[in-house]
Design an enzyme around this catalytic site. Structure first.
Site, PDB file in Angstrom:
ATOM      1  N   GLY A 151     -15.241  13.707  28.552  1.00  0.00           N
ATOM      2  CA  GLY A 151     -14.538  13.933  27.299  1.00  0.00           C
ATOM      3  C   GLY A 151     -15.168  13.103  26.205  1.00  0.00           C
ATOM      4  O   GLY A 151     -14.665  12.031  25.856  1.00  0.00           O
ATOM      5  N   GLY A 190     -15.433  13.206  22.905  1.00  0.00           N
ATOM      6  CA  GLY A 190     -15.015  13.514  21.546  1.00  0.00           C
ATOM      7  C   GLY A 190     -15.018  12.235  20.731  1.00  0.00           C
ATOM      8  O   GLY A 190     -15.867  11.365  20.931  1.00  0.00           O
ATOM      9  N   ALA A 191     -14.050  12.091  19.836  1.00  0.00           N
ATOM     10  CA  ALA A 191     -14.015  10.907  18.980  1.00  0.00           C
ATOM     11  C   ALA A 191     -13.812   9.629  19.800  1.00  0.00           C
ATOM     12  O   ALA A 191     -14.601   8.691  19.710  1.00  0.00           O
ATOM     13  CB  ALA A 191     -12.918  11.056  17.937  1.00  0.00           C
ATOM     14  N   GLY A 223     -13.889   9.238  23.251  1.00  0.00           N
ATOM     15  CA  GLY A 223     -14.900   9.112  24.292  1.00  0.00           C
ATOM     16  C   GLY A 223     -16.257   8.745  23.737  1.00  0.00           C
ATOM     17  O   GLY A 223     -17.011   7.980  24.350  1.00  0.00           O
ATOM     18  N   ALA A 237     -10.052   7.546  14.766  1.00  0.00           N
ATOM     19  CA  ALA A 237     -11.367   8.141  14.521  1.00  0.00           C
ATOM     20  C   ALA A 237     -11.237   9.652  14.467  1.00  0.00           C
ATOM     21  O   ALA A 237     -10.322  10.238  15.048  1.00  0.00           O
ATOM     22  CB  ALA A 237     -12.338   7.739  15.628  1.00  0.00           C
ATOM     23  N   LYS A 294       3.359   3.076  21.456  1.00  0.00           N
ATOM     24  CA  LYS A 294       2.340   3.977  20.908  1.00  0.00           C
ATOM     25  C   LYS A 294       2.869   5.405  20.833  1.00  0.00           C
ATOM     26  O   LYS A 294       2.648   6.116  19.849  1.00  0.00           O
ATOM     27  CB  LYS A 294       1.087   3.924  21.788  1.00  0.00           C
ATOM     28  N   ASN A 339       3.149   8.101  17.740  1.00  0.00           N
ATOM     29  CA  ASN A 339       2.546   9.425  17.854  1.00  0.00           C
ATOM     30  C   ASN A 339       3.559  10.543  17.658  1.00  0.00           C
ATOM     31  O   ASN A 339       3.221  11.616  17.161  1.00  0.00           O
ATOM     32  CB  ASN A 339       1.882   9.585  19.221  1.00  0.00           C
ATOM     33  N   SER A 397      -5.266  12.745  15.572  1.00  0.00           N
ATOM     34  CA  SER A 397      -6.133  13.630  16.355  1.00  0.00           C
ATOM     35  C   SER A 397      -5.566  15.042  16.422  1.00  0.00           C
ATOM     36  O   SER A 397      -6.320  16.017  16.492  1.00  0.00           O
ATOM     37  CB  SER A 397      -6.326  13.072  17.768  1.00  0.00           C
ATOM     38  N   GLU A 430      -2.265  18.688  21.371  1.00  0.00           N
ATOM     39  CA  GLU A 430      -1.816  17.812  22.455  1.00  0.00           C
ATOM     40  C   GLU A 430      -0.332  17.469  22.305  1.00  0.00           C
ATOM     41  O   GLU A 430       0.076  16.338  22.571  1.00  0.00           O
ATOM     42  CB  GLU A 430      -2.670  16.537  22.427  1.00  0.00           C
TER      43      GLU A 430
END
Length: 295
Positions: free
Chosen positions: A8, A10-11, A13, A126, A176, A180, A246, A258
């Site tokens: 993975g 992406g940003a 990873g 990110a 967290k 989110n 994200s 997600e």
């Protein structure tokens, strides 16, 4: 050299892959379906970092490693099973850099070996405007359980990524998730970045989403402050205007969202504990509909 496979890229990873490779003492491999090419990290101070990392395109060509960093989105976990089956052996550590509070439940059934799951709370803001190009908004930080995360701290030494140990991972993960629950949902549904929380009615919805999640978290064993909702909104209002979520980046790119590991997790836990979560149920339904339209 210690071998690390990133699944993975992406940003999140990509930031881990670049940071770990920069130490010069780890053999880092990107597990991707198609060529990724050079990674470019645009850092908050204006510095631009470019890193080339060896790539593997087919799980059948992968072999067991000491460390796996699973940085796919939560809803992509099942798709990582062919990689995990090849990369994991007895003693392999699988660091789960995903949102939510169900890290072990999602990943452990896919391993089928003596590999060990290390859940993590990711504090990496990110976005990836295009594949292989990552825009970083803050200093990368990861939180892992104190009783099982010391080796990961050592792995990340010199990577530019701060790894903090906590003896109360349940509280860290739920805290967290509470953020989110508001940030990701509202940003994705409105398709707006952080300034959207300057709207008083939007902020009030955000507080309601956080408060429901906080009540569920407390019943789940987390120790969170009573005024967490106010703290979250205050924090969101002070973040850089260009930062978002994200889930916002995924919606802008037309990718599935997600939502289930975030607001859906609050709803599931609330139902199990007998705690009403009407605001999270509503946004989960809306996000499900939006995500289905992106597939």
């Amino acid at each position: 050299m210690t071998r690390v496979a990133i699944v993975g890229v992406g940003a999140v990873g990509g930031v881990l892959a670049a940071g770990l490779a920069s130490t010069g003492r780890l053999e880092v491999t990107a597990c991707v379906r198609s060529p990724l090419g050079e990674l470019q990290i645009d850092r908050p101070d204006g510095a631009v970092e470019k890193v080339s990392i060896p790539e593997v395109f087919d799980p059948a060509q992968a072999s067991a490693v000491e460390w796996v960093v699973l940085a796919t989105k939560a809803h992509q976990t099942a798709g990582a099973k062919p990689w995990l089956e090849r990369l994991c052996a007895a003693g392999t550590r699988v660091v789960v850099l995903q949102n939510g509070v169900e890290h072990r439940e999602r990943v452990a059934p896919l391993l089928g070996t003596a590999a060990r799951v290390l859940p993590a709370v990711v504090e990496i803001s990110a976005e990836s405007p295009q594949r292989g190009h990552i825009r970083l908004f803050n200093r990368p930080r990861i939180v892992v359980p104190k009783d099982d995360g010391v080796e990961f701290v050592a792995l990340c030494q010199g990577s530019g990524i701060t790894v903090a140990l906590t003896d109360d991972f349940v509280s860290a993960a739920w805290e967290k998730l509470c953020m989110n629950a508001a940030n990701g949902a509202i940003a994705a549904l409105t398709m707006r970045r952080k300034p959207v929380f300057d709207n008083p009615r939007v902020a009030q919805l955000g507080r309601a989403l956080v408060e429901e999640a906080r009540q569920v978290a407390t019943a789940s064993g987390a120790n969170l402050p009573d005024d967490l909702a106010d703290q979250v909104i205050a924090r969101l209002r002070t973040m850089p205007e260009e930062s978002g979520s994200s889930m916002l980046w995924d919606r802008l790119a037309g990718r599935p969202l997600e939502y289930d590991a975030r607001n859906g997790a609050v709803v599931r836990a609330g139902a199990r504990l007998g705690i009403p979560t009407p605001h999270n149920e509503t946004v989960t339904a809306l996000l499900e509909a939006v995500s289905a339209s992106e597939m």
